[in-house]
Write a protein that holds these residues in place. Structure first.
Motif, mmCIF file in Angstrom:
data_model
loop_
_atom_site.group_PDB
_atom_site.id
_atom_site.type_symbol
_atom_site.label_atom_id
_atom_site.label_comp_id
_atom_site.label_asym_id
_atom_site.label_seq_id
_atom_site.Cartn_x
_atom_site.Cartn_y
_atom_site.Cartn_z
ATOM 1 N N LEU A 58 72.158 36.920 63.650
ATOM 2 C CA LEU A 58 72.920 37.690 62.690
ATOM 3 C C LEU A 58 72.637 37.200 61.279
ATOM 4 O O LEU A 58 72.238 36.072 61.073
ATOM 5 N N PHE A 59 72.831 38.119 60.351
ATOM 6 C CA PHE A 59 72.597 37.766 58.965
ATOM 7 C C PHE A 59 73.887 37.621 58.185
ATOM 8 O O PHE A 59 73.921 36.983 57.159
ATOM 9 N N ILE A 94 66.539 27.644 71.828
ATOM 10 C CA ILE A 94 67.146 28.205 70.625
ATOM 11 C C ILE A 94 66.599 27.449 69.417
ATOM 12 O O ILE A 94 66.245 26.279 69.529
ATOM 13 N N ILE A 95 66.517 28.134 68.273
ATOM 14 C CA ILE A 95 66.054 27.500 67.031
ATOM 15 C C ILE A 95 67.180 27.588 66.003
ATOM 16 O O ILE A 95 67.795 28.642 65.833
ATOM 17 N N LEU A 96 67.448 26.490 65.335
ATOM 18 C CA LEU A 96 68.384 26.433 64.216
ATOM 19 C C LEU A 96 67.526 26.355 62.958
ATOM 20 O O LEU A 96 66.802 25.384 62.763
ATOM 21 N N LEU A 97 67.563 27.396 62.123
ATOM 22 C CA LEU A 97 66.642 27.511 60.992
ATOM 23 C C LEU A 97 67.381 27.587 59.662
ATOM 24 O O LEU A 97 68.305 28.367 59.496
ATOM 25 N N ARG A 98 66.962 26.756 58.726
ATOM 26 C CA ARG A 98 67.435 26.817 57.346
ATOM 27 C C ARG A 98 66.195 26.914 56.476
ATOM 28 O O ARG A 98 65.292 26.091 56.584
ATOM 29 N N ALA A 125 61.427 35.330 60.929
ATOM 30 C CA ALA A 125 61.574 34.386 62.046
ATOM 31 C C ALA A 125 62.454 34.988 63.133
ATOM 32 O O ALA A 125 62.137 34.907 64.323
ATOM 33 N N ILE A 126 63.550 35.626 62.737
ATOM 34 C CA ILE A 126 64.448 36.252 63.700
ATOM 35 C C ILE A 126 63.725 37.369 64.448
ATOM 36 O O ILE A 126 63.843 37.488 65.666
ATOM 37 N N SER A 127 62.952 38.160 63.737
ATOM 38 C CA SER A 127 62.289 39.296 64.385
ATOM 39 C C SER A 127 61.102 38.885 65.260
ATOM 40 O O SER A 127 60.808 39.541 66.244
ATOM 41 N N MET A 128 60.429 37.790 64.937
ATOM 42 C CA MET A 128 59.235 37.420 65.699
ATOM 43 C C MET A 128 59.480 36.398 66.799
ATOM 44 O O MET A 128 58.666 36.252 67.701
ATOM 45 N N SER A 129 60.599 35.711 66.758
ATOM 46 C CA SER A 129 60.833 34.650 67.725
ATOM 47 C C SER A 129 61.206 35.220 69.098
ATOM 48 O O SER A 129 62.053 36.114 69.191
ATOM 49 N N PRO A 130 60.617 34.677 70.150
ATOM 50 C CA PRO A 130 60.978 35.125 71.501
ATOM 51 C C PRO A 130 62.305 34.523 71.983
ATOM 52 O O PRO A 130 62.798 34.892 73.036
#
Length: 173
Positions: free
Chosen positions: A9-10, A96-100, A110-115
């Protein structure tokens, strides 16, 4: 509400007040009780979270603490490009990835391309971070006076909010 909507979510408006008050906030209370009663909890045993911050941040510690309290593992990763994120998500096998990141477009890509699910841990200097906003909402909703003061209570609540989100999104049904 679908599991990917919760994580990928954004902004918090995507969650809705009803979901927050009926699903997430009661789960946060359960997580507080688990910690308060010093109960060992392994509902996320075997789950790996990759934290990816362009610059180190205290928020990372709250998220990693939450994952560890639920029996999951953390790996800290770093890199400079979306290709690095794609490579890590396909070779290190996190769940899961936690991204900042500094750029909103990097987060969206990143959200759209990550599996795998990506948690938005903030974008740029304005700190557009849905988890921090949910923590503030929970702290106000719960409004129990704390002898430690508002800021420390908020930091503590962030760990519980992350524990609840991880459980809802990652725990087997």
């Amino acid at each position: 509400m679908d599991r990917n909507t919760i994580i990928n979510l954004f902004n918090t408006e995507e969650l809705g007040q009803n979901w927050l008050e009926k699903t997430l906030f009661p789960e946060v209370k359960t997580m507080k009780d688990i910690v308060k009663n010093n109960e060992g909890h392994n509902i996320l045993s075997g789950i790996i979270m990759a934290t990816w911050f362009e610059k180190d941040h205290p928020f990372r510690l709250a998220c990693e603490s939450a994952m560890a309290r639920l029996g999951g593992k953390n790996i800290y990763t770093f890199g400079k490009s979306l290709e690095d994120i794609r490579l890590i998500s396909s070779t290190c096998c996190p769940d899961i990835i936690l991204l900042r990141t500094k750029e909103e477009e990097t987060m969206r890509q990143a959200i759209s391309m990550s599996p795998i699910p990506v948690i938005n841990a903030g974008v740029g200097k304005s700190v557009k971070c849905p988890v921090q906003k949910v923590t503030d909402l929970y702290t106000r909703w719960n409004h129990v006076p704390s002898p430690l003061g508002f800021d420390l209570r908020r930091a503590e609540n962030m760990v519980y909010v992350m524990m609840a989100l991880f459980k809802i999104v990652l725990a087997p049904k």
